[in-house]
Design a protein around this motif. Sequence first.
Motif, PDB file in Angstrom:
ATOM      1  N   TRP A   1      48.737 107.475  12.642  1.00  0.00           N
ATOM      2  CA  TRP A   1      49.765 106.564  13.675  1.00  0.00           C
ATOM      3  C   TRP A   1      49.465 105.232  13.659  1.00  0.00           C
ATOM      4  O   TRP A   1      49.024 105.239  13.229  1.00  0.00           O
TER       5      TRP A   1
ATOM      6  N   ASP B   1      55.049 103.910   9.547  1.00  0.00           N
ATOM      7  CA  ASP B   1      56.729 104.290   9.873  1.00  0.00           C
ATOM      8  C   ASP B   1      56.542 105.732   8.804  1.00  0.00           C
ATOM      9  O   ASP B   1      55.598 106.162   8.059  1.00  0.00           O
ATOM     10  N   LEU B   2      57.726 106.522   9.369  1.00  0.00           N
ATOM     11  CA  LEU B   2      57.247 108.110   9.021  1.00  0.00           C
ATOM     12  C   LEU B   2      58.420 107.729   7.754  1.00  0.00           C
ATOM     13  O   LEU B   2      59.862 106.737   7.492  1.00  0.00           O
TER      14      LEU B   2
ATOM     15  N   GLU C   1      59.910 113.264   7.343  1.00  0.00           N
ATOM     16  CA  GLU C   1      61.130 114.013   7.885  1.00  0.00           C
ATOM     17  C   GLU C   1      62.273 115.119   7.590  1.00  0.00           C
ATOM     18  O   GLU C   1      62.153 115.920   8.413  1.00  0.00           O
TER      19      GLU C   1
ATOM     20  N   VAL D   1      63.520 111.960  16.826  1.00  0.00           N
ATOM     21  CA  VAL D   1      62.047 111.662  16.726  1.00  0.00           C
ATOM     22  C   VAL D   1      62.525 110.183  17.751  1.00  0.00           C
ATOM     23  O   VAL D   1      62.964 109.695  17.290  1.00  0.00           O
ATOM     24  N   TYR D   2      61.441 109.632  18.625  1.00  0.00           N
ATOM     25  CA  TYR D   2      61.192 108.944  19.720  1.00  0.00           C
ATOM     26  C   TYR D   2      60.270 108.377  20.074  1.00  0.00           C
ATOM     27  O   TYR D   2      59.266 108.697  20.180  1.00  0.00           O
TER      28      TYR D   2
ATOM     29  N   THR E   1      58.298 113.069  20.203  1.00  0.00           N
ATOM     30  CA  THR E   1      57.759 111.614  20.091  1.00  0.00           C
ATOM     31  C   THR E   1      57.387 111.074  18.873  1.00  0.00           C
ATOM     32  O   THR E   1      56.543 112.285  18.471  1.00  0.00           O
ATOM     33  N   TYR E   2      57.113 110.303  18.932  1.00  0.00           N
ATOM     34  CA  TYR E   2      56.394 109.774  17.182  1.00  0.00           C
ATOM     35  C   TYR E   2      55.398 110.461  17.342  1.00  0.00           C
ATOM     36  O   TYR E   2      54.969 110.801  16.313  1.00  0.00           O
TER      37      TYR E   2
ATOM     38  N   THR F   1      54.386 101.420  22.829  1.00  0.00           N
ATOM     39  CA  THR F   1      55.818 101.943  21.887  1.00  0.00           C
ATOM     40  C   THR F   1      56.374 101.327  22.719  1.00  0.00           C
ATOM     41  O   THR F   1      56.598 100.961  24.168  1.00  0.00           O
TER      42      THR F   1
ATOM     43  N   PHE G   1      58.620 104.917  19.370  1.00  0.00           N
ATOM     44  CA  PHE G   1      58.041 104.504  17.807  1.00  0.00           C
ATOM     45  C   PHE G   1      56.928 103.624  18.361  1.00  0.00           C
ATOM     46  O   PHE G   1      56.943 102.686  19.424  1.00  0.00           O
TER      47      PHE G   1
END
Length: 551
Positions: A417, A420-421, A426, A440-441, A396-397, A460, A443
């Motif tokens: 948190w 964005d990554l 990454e 990754v899921y 997960t994110y 999310t 978000f």
Amino acid sequence: MEYIDFARKTKLFLVHDDIYLRPMSQSQYLRQRLIYTVQFFTDSNKPIRDHPTLFLRQIAILLCWISCHWSMIIVIAAYVEDEVVGMDYKFRTRISRILLDDSVPIESELTVLGWVRTCRVSKNVAFIEINDGSCLGNIQAVISEPDKFPILDSILSGASVRVKGVLIPSQGKGQKYEIAVGSLDMVGEADSGFPLQKKRHSLEFLREIAHLRPRTNTFGAVNRVQSKISYAIHKYYQDRGFNYVHTPLITASDAEGAGDLFHVSSLDFKNIPMKDGEVDWDADFFGSQTFLAVSGQLQAESLACALGDVYTFGPTFRAENSNTSRHASEFWMIEPEMAWAELNDNMDLAEDFLKYLFRYALDECADDMAFFSQWIDKGISKVLEGIISAEFERITYTEAVKILKDSKESFEYPVDWGLDLQSEHERYLTEKKFLKPVIVYDFPEKIKPFYMRVNDDGKTVRAMDVLVPKVGEIIGGSQREERLDVLLDRMKKKGLEGLEEYEWYVDIRRYGTVPHAGFGLGFERAVMYVTGMSNIRDILPFPRVPRWAKF
């Protein structure tokens, strides 16, 4: 004259001094198999009896009733010997059949059409290196008596030629075959100013001559791999029952919500109609404000909710003023959409799809991939094999943020948190933490578009990013929000409530809504990854980027 070759289901036309071969449909074949006709064409109004080839044609008519197949062979032989002077396009041998397929027997007579890479002439022998674009390798044409070929004085690098001869074992090192030349014709001249002489050229220089760079080894290989991967994309989805759909390139809606769109307008810029201090879009061609599409996703959703599984594969546009090596203003996207699917199904499809494309490239483009491994990215084949054999990690994110914070790495961009990554985050996950691709899921809802399904926590959404070593994100997707009330609430939060251009999209949830999901893969970025090329401008044949729209 017109003959039918029933053995090959091909129609032969003899019109004056030219031969044309035209494939026949099954219905044409059956119809003309029953009723055979021969039609005459002459150069003038002279009676048929005065035509110089009357005798030959009369014989042909008789033979046609006896055996259509043999009559065609006789006529072709007579015309090739006495009258036909034209190109050998239908009868040429591609160099790939000789060098890659190894399917042309020694001592075969053949015709090669191609472009000259080099031409070396000495007193007793001449060598011409020819490439026809069908493969990386060149075939060497050997002329044992150069003085009998005065045209050699005019053949320079870049010229196009026709070579007829016999395939023989090569006497030189590094090549298996060569052609003993019987005849040599210049098709198109090239003077000494041809830019691609035999030396190394920088990629930056080659971008300035994008119309000629496909003739180089690097860009010939790039284009062949692109072709194979394009075919693989269609094959993958067609074999799995997906329907290929065309979504519009002109749209009134913004799927991404980013606002970086190209306007489409037919208004006169010197006399723009205004209303209440703003542009009167009602006076424009479509009667509303329209743009070039950044995605076909929204339309694909509506098609998936009727056909089941669909995919788009076509051009998209983004007016983002970015000059990075990964951004272009015009690019192609592959976007599958699945009805009756949730996020796990989406992740499964994305992982399987990437592995399929990489496997296909390694197997079907072995010659070109060997070139990329030698000259562009020495580890690329190993990287692709590693991805194919790996089971993608799924986190997960929230888990990803914790891993990044605990890593004690010194990142350029902050990790927290709700943010964005970035690519560096990454790549850490794929190259240092897990040493393989990562999905990754889930978000944060605030950083993702309105159409993504909201999780039960309300914070999310069911979004996913597929990350791979060396670049980071390569696929982005989500489970779509199928609940009408939740979708309307999200649109209100994003400032899209009540907009007429989204009413049709909302209707999908009003009438027989179903869970559905999909993702997008940038085609050129996928080819970049497969080939190891580092700049998207070297993948697009004619790139469109800020302040550059040449060719």
